[in-house]
Design a protein around this motif. Structure first.
Motif, short mmCIF file in Angstrom:
data_model
loop_
_atom_site.label_atom_id
_atom_site.label_comp_id
_atom_site.label_asym_id
_atom_site.label_seq_id
_atom_site.Cartn_x
_atom_site.Cartn_y
_atom_site.Cartn_z
N UNK A 171 0.81 -1.21 0.00
CA UNK A 171 0.00 0.00 0.00
C UNK A 171 0.85 1.27 0.00
N UNK A 172 1.97 1.25 0.68
CA UNK A 172 2.87 2.41 0.64
C UNK A 172 3.40 2.62 -0.77
N UNK A 173 3.77 1.50 -1.43
CA UNK A 173 4.26 1.59 -2.80
C UNK A 173 3.22 2.16 -3.74
N UNK A 174 1.97 1.70 -3.61
CA UNK A 174 0.90 2.22 -4.45
C UNK A 174 0.65 3.70 -4.17
N UNK A 175 0.69 4.06 -2.88
CA UNK A 175 0.42 5.46 -2.51
C UNK A 175 1.46 6.41 -3.11
N UNK A 213 -6.67 4.65 -5.23
CA UNK A 213 -7.18 3.29 -5.03
C UNK A 213 -6.71 2.72 -3.70
N UNK A 214 -5.44 2.95 -3.36
CA UNK A 214 -4.90 2.43 -2.10
C UNK A 214 -5.59 3.04 -0.90
N UNK A 215 -5.78 4.35 -0.91
CA UNK A 215 -6.40 5.05 0.23
C UNK A 215 -7.86 4.65 0.38
N UNK A 216 -8.61 4.65 -0.71
CA UNK A 216 -10.03 4.30 -0.63
C UNK A 216 -10.25 2.84 -0.25
#
Length: 320
Positions: free
Chosen positions: A234-238, A247-250
C-alpha cells in the motif's frame, strides 16, 4: 450486499470462486513446501513420517485439484477447458500458469501416493499401485531430487497466484510487484497452519512436539514478513501517485472491504496469532487447543486477504 456478492454489480468481473481458487492454490503450495521442509528434517529420510509431513502431502494435491475444479466450473464454457492444455502463449501469465499447474498437480499427487503407498496397497486401489511399483521404486530412490522439483514447482504456484492478478492492468490495486511475493508468503502461512490442523486432528499418534514447535516458530516468522509486505504494497501504491494512490487510500478506508481488511486480514492473520503467541503459546508451549485456534485464525485471515484483494481491487479504480 451487491458490493460483495452481487452479480448485478458491473464492476465485479471476478467473483468469489476465483478468490477460493487463489486461496486453495496458495494453500496447496504452502502445504507442500511445509511437508517437504519437515521431511528433510528427518535424518533418516524414510518412514515413519511425521504427522505434519503426512498432512502436507495429502493437503497439497487435494486442494489444488479442488481449486482447479472450481476454476473450470467458473469458465463460461467449462467443457472446453482442455483447449487451455493444448494452446500456449509464453508471453501470457495465465498460459504460463496453466503450464506450471500441468506439471505441479500430477507430481504433487504422485508424491502423496509415494508417502501413502503402504496404506494404498492395502486398499481397493492396491492392484493399480502395485502395477506401477517399478516407477514408484525408482522415484523413491531419487526422492530427494524429486522432492526438490516438487518444492520448486510449489513455490512457483504460490508466486503465480499473485502474478495472475498483478498482470491485469485494468485495476490499479493489482499493479504491484509486491503482490506475487505477498501471495507466496501468505500461502506458506496458510499451508503451515493447515498442516498443523490436519496433523493434530488426524495424525495425532505421529505428532512430534519438536516439529510442532518448529512449525509454530516458522509461522510466527512468516507473519511479520507478511505484514511488512502488506505495508509495502500500500505504501508503494500510494507513493506512485495518481489513480494508484487514490485506489490504495479508498480501499483501506471506504466501504465494506475496508472492514474486511482491518478485521479479517489484519485481525485474524496478524493480531490474533500474535496475541496467542505472546500469551497462551509463550515460549511455544504445547497447548493443542490454542495451537488449533492459532492455525484456524491464520487460515481465515489468508482467505480474507484473497477476498479483499480480489474485490477491493475491482471496486476501487482510483477515481472518486
Amino acid at each position: 450486499m451487491n458490493e460483495i456478492w452481487g452479480p448485478e454489480n458491473p464492476a465485479i468481473v471476478w467473483h468469489w470462486l476465483i478468490a477460493v481458487y487463489l486461496f486453495l492454490a496458495g494453500l496447496s503450495s504452502g502445504a507442500m513446501i511445509t511437508a517437504l521442509s519437515v521431511e528433510w528434517m528427518n535424518p533418516q529420510k524414510k518412514a515413519p513420517w511425521d504427522a505434519f509431513e503426512r498432512a502436507g502431502v495429502l493437503i497439497a494435491p487435494l486442494s489444488i485439484i479442488l481449486g482447479l475444479g472450481l476454476l473450470i466450473f467458473d469458465l463460461t464454457k467449462p467443457l472446453n477447458f482442455y483447449q487451455l492444455l493444448i494452446t500456449y502463449n509464453l508471453s501470457s501469465v495465465m498460459s504460463l500458469g496453466v503450464l506450471l499447474l500441468l506439471f505441479y498437480t500430477p507430481l504433487s499427487a504422485i508424491y502423496a501416493i509415494m508417502r501413502y503407498r503402504g496404506t494404498l496397497e492395502r486398499s481397493f486401489v492396491g492392484g493399480l499401485i502395485r502395477a506401477f511399483s517399478g516407477i514408484l521404486d525408482w522415484l523413491e530412490s531419487h526422492s530427494l531430487w524429486f522432492g526438490r522439483l516438487v518444492f520448486a514447482l510449489a513455490g512457483g504456484v504460490g508466486v503465480y497466484t499473485g502474478f495472475l492478478l498483478s498482470a491485469v492492468q485494468t485495476f490499479p490495486l493489482y499493479n504491484s510487484p509486491i503482490l506475487p511475493i505477498l501471495f507466496l508468503a501468505s500461502g506458506l502461512s496458510s499451508g503451515i497452519a493447515a498442516c498443523i490442523c490436519v496433523g493434530l486432528l488426524f495424525f495425532e499418534k505421529e505428532v512430534s512436539q519438536s516439529t510442532t514447535k518448529y512449525l509454530l516458530t516458522m509461522d510466527l516468522r512468516v507473519i511479520p514478513i507478511e505484514s511488512l509486505l502488506i505495508f509495502a504494497l500500500f505504501v508503494g501504491l500510494y507513493f506512485q501517485g495518481g489513480e494508484k494512490a487514490i485506489a490504495a487510500v479508498t480501499a483501506l478506508s471506504l466501504g465494506t472491504w475496508a472492514w474486511v481488511f482491518w478485521v479479517g486480514v489484519i485481525g485474524f492473520s496478524v493480531v490474533i496469532p500474535s496475541v496467542i503467541a505472546l500469551t497462551a503459546l509463550k515460549n511455544h508451549a504445547y497447548k493443542v487447543n490454542f495451537i488449533l485456534l492459532n492455525a484456524f485464525s491464520i487460515m481465515i485471515g489468508v482467505f480474507a486477504l484473497r477476498m479483499y484483494i480480489l474485490y477491493a481491487g475491482q471496486l476501487h479504480l482510483g477515481v472518486f
